[in-house]
Design a protein around this motif. Structure first.
Motif, PDB file in Angstrom:
ATOM      1  N   LEU A  52       0.787  -1.245   0.000  1.00  0.00           N
ATOM      2  CA  LEU A  52       0.000   0.000   0.000  1.00  0.00           C
ATOM      3  C   LEU A  52       0.822   1.300   0.000  1.00  0.00           C
ATOM      4  O   LEU A  52       0.627   2.153  -0.871  1.00  0.00           O
ATOM      5  N   ILE A  61      -7.567   1.978  -3.178  1.00  0.00           N
ATOM      6  CA  ILE A  61      -7.769   1.591  -1.762  1.00  0.00           C
ATOM      7  C   ILE A  61      -8.871   0.535  -1.718  1.00  0.00           C
ATOM      8  O   ILE A  61      -9.946   0.721  -2.307  1.00  0.00           O
ATOM      9  N   GLY A 118     -11.840   1.574   2.620  1.00  0.00           N
ATOM     10  CA  GLY A 118     -10.652   2.136   3.279  1.00  0.00           C
ATOM     11  C   GLY A 118     -10.723   2.109   4.794  1.00  0.00           C
ATOM     12  O   GLY A 118      -9.987   2.838   5.473  1.00  0.00           O
ATOM     13  N   SER A 165      -6.720   3.639  10.206  1.00  0.00           N
ATOM     14  CA  SER A 165      -7.405   3.061   9.031  1.00  0.00           C
ATOM     15  C   SER A 165      -6.608   3.381   7.770  1.00  0.00           C
ATOM     16  O   SER A 165      -5.792   4.317   7.752  1.00  0.00           O
ATOM     17  N   ASN A 166      -6.854   2.628   6.711  1.00  0.00           N
ATOM     18  CA  ASN A 166      -6.170   2.887   5.442  1.00  0.00           C
ATOM     19  C   ASN A 166      -6.497   4.288   4.927  1.00  0.00           C
ATOM     20  O   ASN A 166      -5.629   4.964   4.358  1.00  0.00           O
TER      21      ASN A 166
END
Ligand SMILES: NC(=O)c1ccc[n+]([C@@H]2O[C@H](COP(=O)([O-])OP(=O)(O)OC[C@H]3O[C@@H](n4cnc5c(N)ncnc54)[C@H](O)[C@@H]3O)[C@@H](O)[C@H]2O)c1
Length: 338
Positions: free
Chosen positions: A200, A216, A220, A258-259
């Motif tokens: 990522l 994503i 996400g 979180s992403n």
């Protein structure tokens, strides 16, 4: 102290950063074997080739004859096993490859180490150090405050994490059955220089530099703890020095996000550096979620804290910047290999 240290997978992301760190801490010989599963990893060899007391061999950890000869030739007394197929997405496409390297390759290393040390009466000093992952513990519900403990049961959800959990069980069995000295670390997600842009953070940086959208997964919302790879290298070395044999240790950055938050922080760092005004919604696109995507991983760090290992979370944004810098400095090389 150990004199002839074998690092497997030492051209990879974490392995190469670890060798760089290790070379500042010891005068021992460092012997690296790596299969070079992707040409990108050649970039990581440039710095390593300048080190003193450094030897490189290009072969597979599953190669019994070559491994046995190497132990004899270099009189190996310590093994750090970083070599692995390491990308969850690839493990969904080709689980067999992951079992071959991560399980059978590790078994070959264990057997070779044990037999060599036994034959040469080195079992008292020989140490097998395995680099594993927090993913072996499965997934934490989104709103739960739980953090994985070293004593938690394994609940791996991907072929990757199942192969890493299997390797850990083999290592445990060699410790219990044969008295092999072993240590295992379960680290959270690493970021930093030298990571293949299929993961990522490097993919996001590469796409930002190339003006492409950052993909994503899902919405996400998946959460991961992030540790800077140089902090992981330092932690591995401290655990090597102070840890107890037959034990495993979590390593993490105390930084579970979180992403979406991660990519926002990365874009912020990028904007600050280049005085640009890139906006999260314009720069990203949500793509179909990964099969069986784990919701959250987070690690309890009390055990390494007791060894005196503490990671400074306040450095996160600065470390993101250093990571961006590395990809920029190497962009032409990276493009050659991607
Ligand atoms: N990257 C992370 O966030 C993370 C987190 C926790 C644990 N880990 C573990 O850390 C270790 C290193 O991960 P990484 O991110 O540096 O992976 P990586 O894919 O960047 O590096 C792996 C290296 O191993 C080599 N390799 C693969 N198969 C081999 C084989 N059969 N024989 C010899 N060499 C082989 C590759 O060529 C590569 O250089 C892995 O064991 C991984 O499971 C990684």
């Amino acid at each position: 102290m150990h004199k002839n240290i074998l690092i497997t997978g030492g051209l990879g992301f974490i392995g190469s950063n670890f060798i760089n760190y290790l070379s500042t801490k010891t005068k021992a010989n460092i012997i690296n074997i790596d299969k070079i599963t992707h040409n990108f990893f050649i970039i990581n060899s440039y710095n390593l080739n300048k080190l003193k007391n450094y030897f490189f061999y290009n072969f597979d950890i599953s190669n019994k004859k070559k491994l046995k000869d190497l132990f004899r030739y270099h009189n190996i007394d310590l093994v750090f096993n970083f070599a692995a197929e390491s990308h969850v997405d690839n493990s969904i496409l080709n689980p067999e490859k992951f079992c071959n390297t991560n399980i059978l390759g590790t078994l070959n290393l264990l057997q070779t180490s044990y037999l060599f040390w036994k034959k040469n009466k080195m079992l008292d000093n020989g140490l097998f150090f395995q680099i594993s992952t927090d993913e072996v513990f499965g997934s934490i519900p989104h709103n739960s405050k739980k953090k994985f403990l070293e004593t938690d049961k394994f609940f791996p959800n991907s072929p990757y994490s199942a192969s890493k959990a299997s390797a850990e069980l083999l290592i445990r069995s060699f410790n219990k059955t044969f008295g092999l000295k072993t240590i295992i670390t379960n680290s959270s997600n690493n970021f930093g220089p030298g990571q293949l842009p299929e993961k990522l953070i490097p993919k996001a940086i590469y796409n930002l530099i190339s003006g492409k959208k950052i993909p994503i997964y899902g919405k996400g919302l998946n959460m991961r703890d992030w540790i800077y790879v140089k902090d992981n290298a330092m932690s591995i070395f401290e655990i090597y020095k102070k840890g107890s044999h037959g034990n495993s240790y979590n390593i993490g950055g105390n930084n579970c996000i979180s992403n979406n938050s991660l990519i926002k922080r990365l874009i912020l760092a990028f904007n600050k550096k280049f005085k640009t005004n890139i906006n999260f919604n314009d720069a990203t696109e949500y793509v179909e979620d990964r099969l069986g995507h784990d919701i959250k991983y987070d690690v309890n760090l009390k055990k390494i804290n007791k060894l005196g290992i503490k990671i400074n979370t306040r450095n996160f944004d600065r470390n993101l910047l250093s990571t961006i810098d590395w990809y920029l400095e190497n962009i032409n090389e990276i493009k050659k290999f991607m």
